[in-house]
Every structure is written in C-alpha cells, then in structure tokens.
Design an enzyme around this catalytic site. Structure first.
Site, PDB file in Angstrom:
ATOM      1  N   SER A   1      52.673  51.031  40.180  1.00 33.59           N
ATOM      2  CA  SER A   1      51.240  50.843  39.899  1.00 33.59           C
ATOM      3  C   SER A   1      50.438  52.133  40.085  1.00 33.59           C
ATOM      4  O   SER A   1      49.324  52.133  40.623  1.00 33.59           O
ATOM      5  CB  SER A   1      50.664  49.742  40.807  1.00 33.59           C
TER       6      SER A   1
ATOM      7  N   SER B   1      44.940  45.774  38.586  1.00 36.00           N
ATOM      8  CA  SER B   1      46.045  46.569  38.022  1.00 36.00           C
ATOM      9  C   SER B   1      46.873  45.868  36.949  1.00 36.00           C
ATOM     10  O   SER B   1      47.721  46.526  36.332  1.00 36.00           O
ATOM     11  CB  SER B   1      46.981  47.035  39.149  1.00 36.00           C
TER      12      SER B   1
ATOM     13  N   LYS C   1      47.314  47.451  33.525  1.00 34.47           N
ATOM     14  CA  LYS C   1      48.353  48.415  33.161  1.00 34.47           C
ATOM     15  C   LYS C   1      49.353  47.859  32.144  1.00 34.47           C
ATOM     16  O   LYS C   1      50.077  48.630  31.505  1.00 34.47           O
ATOM     17  CB  LYS C   1      49.051  48.905  34.425  1.00 34.47           C
TER      18      LYS C   1
END
Length: 385
Positions: A118, A63, A66
């Site tokens: 997230s 993640s 991102k």
C-alpha cells in the site's frame, strides 16, 4: 354416502399436498447482519448482486483507491518502463515503500509496492510517470473510470486514497471496478501476491500483503484483496474469492475497526458461497418462438439461489429472459434478428395470403355459378307450372 365423503376428503388432502409440493418456493436465505456502514456482494462472472447495504451511498475509500490506479497503469503504461522517483513522490505521507528521490524503479515493481504494501509514494511515482502530475493523473483516471469501466458515482483526486473531501466512491462502483480489473491476469497476479522480496536504495525487506484473509487468517478460496484506512473513511476492504463455479467480490466500507471489517467480510463470503451457484446455457442452444429459431452464440451464465429452478424463455422480440421463482430477472440476452427465419415467416405469410385470396376468389366464382344454376332451375320450374 359416508364412504364417498371419506374418499373425497382423502383426495382433497392428497391434492393439497401435491400442489404444495409443486408450487412451494425455496426458502430464502437469511441475510447476514453486518456492522459496516456500506457493503456489497457481487458475483464476478455474471455481475449479479447477491447482497447490498447502502451500496450506492458515496463514501471515502482510503487505500482501496489503489485498485483503480493499478488497473489504469497496467492498461495504459509499459510494465518494463523505468520510472525516476521525484521529490514529491519521496515525501508522500502515510504508508510507504521508502522510495528515494532519483531512484529508478520499473513500473511493475511500483505496482507491486502499491498493492502489496500500500505504498503511497509508489502511487505518486506511478501517477507522475503515466500522466505527468498527480492532478493530471486524477483527471485521466476519472475519465477512464467513467468511459472504460462504466462508473457513475466515483471521483478520485489522487492515486493513493489519502483523504480529500472530493475523493469519493461507492461500494457498488468498487465492486464494478474490481470485476473489470479481475479480467486482467497481471492485475490478479499482483492483487493476490502474499509476500514479496523488496530491494530498494534505502530499504531491503520482505513485503507482506496487508489483507489478513490472504495471509494471517486465510479464508478458503480468497484470490486477492486490498484494505484501507484513514480516520474519515474508517476501515475499507475489498476481497475476491472463488470456489467451484462461484467467483465473489465483497466490498465493505466505513467499518469501525479491522475486526469488524473482516468479520463482516467473512459473513458475506459465507453467505454467498452457502446460498448461491452459477449455471449456464451452452453455446449453440436452440430456442423456438413460433417458426423462428434462435441459437446462443456464446455461453450465457447466470447466478441464482442454490438448488432453485429458474424460468428460461425467449420473447417474440428475440429477448431471452432468465428469472427466478419470484419472477426477478437474473440475466437477459438480446438475440440478433434471424433474417432467414424472418424471410421464411414473411414468405409463409405471403403464401398464406395468396392461398386465401385464391380460395376466396374461387369461392366467389363458385357461388356465382351455384346462384346461376339455381336461378335457371327455378325459372324452368315456374315455366312448367
């Protein structure tokens, strides 16, 4: 004689101590021992790398992807745009902010859901809004990361970091990406958000950042962060922190657990703050190389071991170099050609040449006269004999 020897010995000892004091180097800081498979510490203002471990090895980022999605959307979208959530976004697996199909949300709110909680569903909604589809977004994002940010070892296949064999990056590229994104105030505002009221069609709650050094175990100076995890990547972590004149980025990849990732990150932050500092050469500082003067058009910053003297010099080609005690290049700056100084130098060289030519010419003329006079005198003397 014995007194002379004793005095000589004392002088040698004093000289040795003096030389040792002058030329001794600052003791190098002990490098931290970390467990994460790859890591890097970068000073964000100067880009100076203070520590690295397997920093150019390609790995799965999970993640922390991102970060790229967020800065690209901020720079290429309108934060007030209304985004309509698709079925594909609604059905995205993994961590979510529970968007509903047909729900209308501002791009800014989606970015908050993306970085603070997230949200993978927010990532897909952002990608479809910016580029039309996840596939086109990935293509656009990769071009942006290469051309605008300067990354060379990164390829992203989606906006959220869910596992894909071709979805890879490096600790070094993530540090460069974060350094680039930190220049954007909106990005840093969202990146450092600790909690956020969330009112959606299917979910009303308060979102809390998943980065523990921002909230649960606060570390002095932390300004932002993003964590990630999929089984193939292990725990990934990107952290930014600032104290006084030092602005650090720490990236750890493929940690076996959260505890390991955070322990490594704290060690690396401590290492940076305890052992380094950033200094600068002020704007309009003057340097002379012969008769040529160079002036710094802006402040030139550099990071170096704390308390260590550095060498600053300008070469004949107008390149300013800043090196540490070992001769390692810390920073450099290429001055533009100083045309006035070059003109003056050429003029001086020309005038010097003309002067020498005149001296040579006059000397030759004088020599002819002297030889002629001597020849005449010699002839007169011979004639009298």
């Amino acid at each position: 004689m014995k007194k002379l020897v004793a005095v000589s010995t004392i002088l040698v000892i004093i000289n040795t101590l003096f030389v040792s004091a002058v030329f001794s180097k600052t003791v190098a800081p002990s490098l931290p021992i970390i467990s994460s498979e790859a890591a890097i510490v970068m000073e964000a203002t100067t880009g100076q790398v203070l520590y690295e471990k397997n920093a150019r090895s390609q790995m799965y980022p999970a993640s922390v992807t991102k970060i790229a999605t967020a800065i690209y959307a901020i720079e290429n979208g309108n934060l007030t745009d209304i985004v309509t959530v698709s079925q594909k976004a609604r059905n995205t697996e993994g961590t979510r902010v529970y968007l509903e199909e047909g729900e209308q949300v501002t791009l800014e709110k989606l970015l908050l859901g993306l970085l603070v909680n997230s949200g993978n569903d927010a990532g897909v909604a952002i990608a479809e809004h910016i580029s039309g589809s996840v596939e086109l977004f990935a293509s656009d994002l990769n071009l942006y990361l290469k051309d605008a940010v300067g990354l060379r070892n990164t390829n992203f296949e989606n906006p959220h970091g869910l596992f894909n064999l071709q979805h890879v990056t490096t600790a070094e590229d993530l540090a460069k990406l974060t350094k680039y994104a930190m220049k954007n105030e909106k990005f840093m505002e969202i990146f450092g958000t600790k909690e956020l009221p969330w009112n959606g069609e299917s979910w009303d709650t308060t979102l809390y950042t998943h980065h523990k050094l921002l909230r649960e175990k606060p570390y002095d100076g932390v300004t932002g962060g993003k964590n990630g995890f999929v089984p193939e990547s292990g725990v990934t972590l990107v952290t930014t922190a600032e104290r006084e004149n030092l602005n650090l980025i720490v990236v750890t990849l493929k940690s076996s657990s959260e505890a390991e990732a955070y322990n490594d990150t704290v060690q690396l932050l401590d290492f940076g703050f305890d052992n380094f500092e950033t200094s600068s050469i002020p704007t309009n500082s003057s340097f002379f190389v012969g008769d040529v003067e160079y002036n710094t058009p802006r402040e030139i910053v550099y990071t170096h071991p704390a308390g260590e003297q550095v060498a600053i010099e300008v070469k004949e080609d107008g390149k300013l170099r800043i090196t540490d005690q070992d001769g390692t290049l810390l920073s450099s700056y290429q001055f533009p050609v100083n045309r006035n100084s070059e003109k003056n130098r050429s003029s001086i060289q020309k005038d010097s040449g003309s002067f020498l030519e005149q001296v040579f010419s006059n000397s030759l003329y004088l020599s002819v006269i002297v030889v002629s006079v001597l020849s005449l005198l010699y002839y007169q003397v011979r004639k009298k004999q």
